[in-house]
Structure formats: C-alpha cells, structure tokens
Design a protein around this motif. Sequence first.
Motif, short mmCIF file in Angstrom:
data_model
loop_
_atom_site.label_atom_id
_atom_site.label_comp_id
_atom_site.label_asym_id
_atom_site.label_seq_id
_atom_site.Cartn_x
_atom_site.Cartn_y
_atom_site.Cartn_z
N SER A 69 0.81 -1.22 0.00
CA SER A 69 0.00 0.00 0.00
C SER A 69 0.85 1.27 0.00
O SER A 69 0.32 2.37 0.11
CB SER A 69 -0.98 -0.01 1.18
N GLY A 70 2.18 1.11 -0.12
CA GLY A 70 3.06 2.27 -0.26
C GLY A 70 3.66 2.79 1.03
O GLY A 70 4.35 3.81 1.02
N ASP A 71 3.43 2.12 2.15
CA ASP A 71 3.96 2.57 3.44
C ASP A 71 5.26 1.84 3.76
O ASP A 71 5.30 0.91 4.55
CB ASP A 71 2.91 2.33 4.53
N ARG A 72 6.35 2.29 3.11
CA ARG A 72 7.65 1.63 3.29
C ARG A 72 8.14 1.72 4.73
O ARG A 72 8.64 0.73 5.28
CB ARG A 72 8.69 2.26 2.36
N LYS A 73 8.01 2.87 5.34
CA LYS A 73 8.50 3.04 6.71
C LYS A 73 7.72 2.14 7.68
O LYS A 73 8.30 1.51 8.55
CB LYS A 73 8.39 4.50 7.14
N GLY A 74 6.40 2.10 7.51
CA GLY A 74 5.59 1.23 8.36
C GLY A 74 5.91 -0.23 8.16
O GLY A 74 5.96 -1.02 9.11
N LEU A 101 15.93 -5.89 0.40
CA LEU A 101 15.43 -5.17 1.57
C LEU A 101 16.54 -4.44 2.34
O LEU A 101 16.34 -4.03 3.47
CB LEU A 101 14.69 -6.13 2.51
N GLY A 102 17.68 -4.26 1.68
CA GLY A 102 18.78 -3.54 2.33
C GLY A 102 18.38 -2.14 2.78
O GLY A 102 18.86 -1.65 3.80
N TRP A 103 17.49 -1.49 2.05
CA TRP A 103 17.03 -0.14 2.41
C TRP A 103 16.40 -0.14 3.80
O TRP A 103 16.52 0.84 4.53
CB TRP A 103 16.02 0.40 1.38
N CYS A 104 15.79 -1.25 4.16
CA CYS A 104 15.09 -1.31 5.45
C CYS A 104 16.06 -1.50 6.61
O CYS A 104 15.85 -0.96 7.68
CB CYS A 104 14.05 -2.43 5.43
N ARG A 105 17.12 -2.24 6.37
CA ARG A 105 18.08 -2.50 7.45
C ARG A 105 18.60 -1.22 8.09
O ARG A 105 18.84 -1.16 9.29
CB ARG A 105 19.26 -3.32 6.94
#
Length: 108
Positions: A69-74, A101-105
Amino acid sequence: KDYQGAIADYSKAIKIDPQYANAYINRGNIKGRELGDYQGAIADYNKTIELDPQDATAYQNRGIIKIKSGDRKGACSDWKKSLSLGNKTTERMFDEPKLDLGWCRNMR
C-alpha cells in the motif's frame, strides 16, 4: 477459492470468540493477499497484535500489506519488530537478494 465464504467463516469464529487471534490473522491474509483489501487486512492484523503482541507473523504480514500500500516506513518497522520476536521467515526475507530489503536495514 471461495474467499468471501472463508471471510464469513472467520467472521463467525470471531463472533463466537472475539479473542481468537488466529481468526483475525487468517481473515487478514485473505483480505490483503487475495482480495486487495489492504485496509481491512491491516485492521485484522492490528487486532491480532492487540490480542497477542508477541505474534511475529502478524507483524510480518502487516508489513507485507503496508509495503503493497506504499507505506515503506511502516512496513520496515513491522518487519524489524517481527525480526526482534525471532521470526525466521522474516529473517529469510531479509537475506533474499531478490527482495532487496537492504534499504530497510538502515532505516530508523
């Protein structure tokens, strides 16, 4: 593939036992993954987490729906919570190069 029937069955189970967390997570899975009802799925995952804050799968699944749904931070926040609760599937998601998913780490 009677998704509406399955939702009705889970809703009946919830009516009988509103504390039955697995009914919420399973209904959320159908809503989000099969029907594209992201808001409905997130509401069901939220209820699962309210009933069982240690349910790592609920955080993982809610993160999947949030990213859709576009909520990357969530999504990232949920996946990190799932990891902190020891979810091996979420751990494998982070290790899968195709998912990138490296961006999330590194996200705070």
